[in-house]
Write an enzyme that holds these catalytic residues in place. Structure first.
Site, PDB file in Angstrom:
ATOM      1  N   HIS A 163       0.515   7.730  -3.623  1.00 16.69           N
ATOM      2  CA  HIS A 163      -0.349   7.300  -2.517  1.00 16.69           C
ATOM      3  C   HIS A 163      -1.677   8.054  -2.541  1.00 16.69           C
ATOM      4  CE1 HIS A 163       3.619   5.970  -1.024  1.00 16.69           C
ATOM      5  NE2 HIS A 163       2.915   4.995  -0.483  1.00 16.69           N
ATOM      6  N   GLY A 164      -2.731   7.386  -2.100  1.00 12.11           N
ATOM      7  CA  GLY A 164      -4.053   8.011  -2.041  1.00 12.11           C
ATOM      8  C   GLY A 164      -4.752   7.904  -3.387  1.00 12.11           C
TER       9      GLY A 164
ATOM     10  N   ASP B 189       5.421  -0.631   7.428  1.00 16.77           N
ATOM     11  CA  ASP B 189       5.255   0.117   6.179  1.00 16.77           C
ATOM     12  C   ASP B 189       5.806   1.536   6.375  1.00 16.77           C
ATOM     13  OD1 ASP B 189       4.257   0.629   3.604  1.00 16.77           O
ATOM     14  OD2 ASP B 189       2.291   1.257   4.362  1.00 16.77           O
ATOM     15  N   HIS B 190       6.651   1.979   5.480  1.00 14.23           N
ATOM     16  CA  HIS B 190       7.211   3.341   5.520  1.00 14.23           C
ATOM     17  C   HIS B 190       7.871   3.700   6.848  1.00 14.23           C
ATOM     18  CE1 HIS B 190       5.839   4.616   1.562  1.00 14.23           C
ATOM     19  NE2 HIS B 190       4.704   3.991   1.827  1.00 14.23           N
TER      20      HIS B 190
ATOM     21  N   SER C 206      -3.940   1.812  -4.693  1.00 10.03           N
ATOM     22  CA  SER C 206      -5.354   2.214  -4.700  1.00 10.03           C
ATOM     23  C   SER C 206      -5.630   3.074  -5.927  1.00 10.03           C
ATOM     24  CB  SER C 206      -5.688   3.043  -3.448  1.00 10.03           C
ATOM     25  OG  SER C 206      -5.670   2.223  -2.312  1.00 10.03           O
TER      26      SER C 206
ATOM     27  N   HIS D 129       4.036   0.687  -4.586  1.00  8.47           N
ATOM     28  CA  HIS D 129       3.252   1.440  -3.593  1.00  8.47           C
ATOM     29  C   HIS D 129       2.165   2.201  -4.334  1.00  8.47           C
ATOM     30  CE1 HIS D 129       5.706   1.293   0.247  1.00  8.47           C
ATOM     31  NE2 HIS D 129       6.376   0.526  -0.591  1.00  8.47           N
TER      32      HIS D 129
ATOM     33  N   ALA E 183      -3.798   0.434   0.581  1.00 10.79           N
ATOM     34  CA  ALA E 183      -4.245   1.005   1.859  1.00 10.79           C
ATOM     35  C   ALA E 183      -5.498   1.870   1.692  1.00 10.79           C
ATOM     36  CB  ALA E 183      -3.109   1.823   2.485  1.00 10.79           C
TER      37      ALA E 183
ATOM     38  N   ASN F  35       1.112  -2.898  -2.669  1.00  7.81           N
ATOM     39  CA  ASN F  35       0.651  -2.242  -1.434  1.00  7.81           C
ATOM     40  C   ASN F  35      -0.701  -1.566  -1.630  1.00  7.81           C
ATOM     41  OD1 ASN F  35       3.156  -2.915  -0.459  1.00  7.81           O
ATOM     42  ND2 ASN F  35       3.619  -0.882   0.330  1.00  7.81           N
TER      43      ASN F  35
END
Ligand code: 13P
Ligand code: ZN
Length: 274
Positions: free
Chosen positions: A173-174, A79-80, A206, A203, A227, A225
């Site tokens: 992200h996050g 990933d990344h 969440s 991506h 996480a 994705n």
């Protein structure tokens, strides 16, 4: 089945494929138990930080053994990936799939970097994901620009021959400070240009409301994705248990946090499997 074929098959069925990050044995078993309980395929993802934390060979071996142990159809994915060197190490270690993230580079440089990775991955039979447009990194959820442009996406996929493309359509992200609003019209336009050649990846899943995840899958996204929510529920559960308990046998404490991951991922799989 090869990951590429699975993603193609699921895209055609408008079904998602969840890609979960794992950080240790407990989070790995959490995601795998959820996949087993729902008979779902699963992509197991490792970032450079997780690779550094566990060691490359150990991290891959854990993932592979876990897939066997829980009878889950799954694949190991970088990933990344931030450099050709890291990608090369992962290819040598037997990853099924690698991501090269050139999303912060100018278009032409991102193309060149991705071309190099695609060239290397071919002889390993490995699948390659790249990113075009910018999905804000951790702590940047206030950034709303950098959306992927359909015409550029078409050119990128044609010039690189990449198998999967991460696109920017309103995720970050996050966790989010404000409720995200995915650009489904933009997604449709991108899908029209590239879906014949490459799988589309979301991506930053969440905190994305379930109805928006479903809309994204129905309009062209396949790989989802996840996480932050995994890390969060694992650590929050652990913190709560430890605040009320002085048990030192970690084998009695960790399973409770793992079970919280199982419940979270089971719920996500239900959404993604539609
Ligand atoms: P989240 O941490 O926001 O779920 O994003 C995951 C991701 O995109 C991994 O590549
Ligand atoms: Zn990501």
């Amino acid at each position: 089945m090869k990951i590429k074929d699975k993603l193609k098959e699921l895209t055609a069925q408008k079904v998602g494929l969840l890609a979960t990050n794992y950080y240790n044995l407990e989070t790995l078993h959490g995601v795998l138990k959820a996949a087993q309980a729902t008979s779902s395929p699963l992509i197991l993802q490792l970032t450079q930080s997780s690779i550094d934390y566990m060691g490359l060979e150990a991290a891959v071996a854990l993932g592979r053994e876990g897939l066997k142990q829980f009878h889950v159809e799954g694949w190991i994915h970088l990933d990344h990936g931030g450099s050709v060197e890291l990608v090369q190490r992962c290819l040598d270690a037997g990853f099924d799939s690698v991501m090269i993230d050139g999303s912060e580079l100018p278009f032409e440089e991102n193309v060149k970097l991705t071309q190099e990775v695609v060239k290397r991955a071919v002889s390993y039979g490995a699948h390659v994901e790249a990113e075009l447009g910018y999905v804000a990194k951790l702590g940047q959820s206030h950034l709303h620009d950098g959306f992927t442009q359909p015409a550029e996406a078409k050119r990128f996929v044609e010039e690189t021959g990449v198998d999967a493309l991460a696109i920017s359509i309103g995720t970050a992200h996050g966790f989010y400070k404000e409720k995200p609003k995915l650009q489904i019209d933009l997604l449709q336009a991108i899908a029209q240009e590239v879906q014949e050649r490459a799988t589309l990846v979301l991506h930053g899943s969440s905190g994305v409301p379930d109805d928006q995840l479903i809309a994204a899958i129905n309009h062209g996204i396949c790989k989802i994705n996840l996480a932050t929510e995994i890390k969060n529920i694992f650590m929050k559960t652990l913190q709560n248990i430890l605040a009320q308990n002085d048990e030192i046998d970690l084998r009695k404490v960790f399973p409770k946090a793992t079970n919280a991951v199982v419940e979270l991922v089971k719920q996500k799989l239900t959404i993604v499997n539609n």
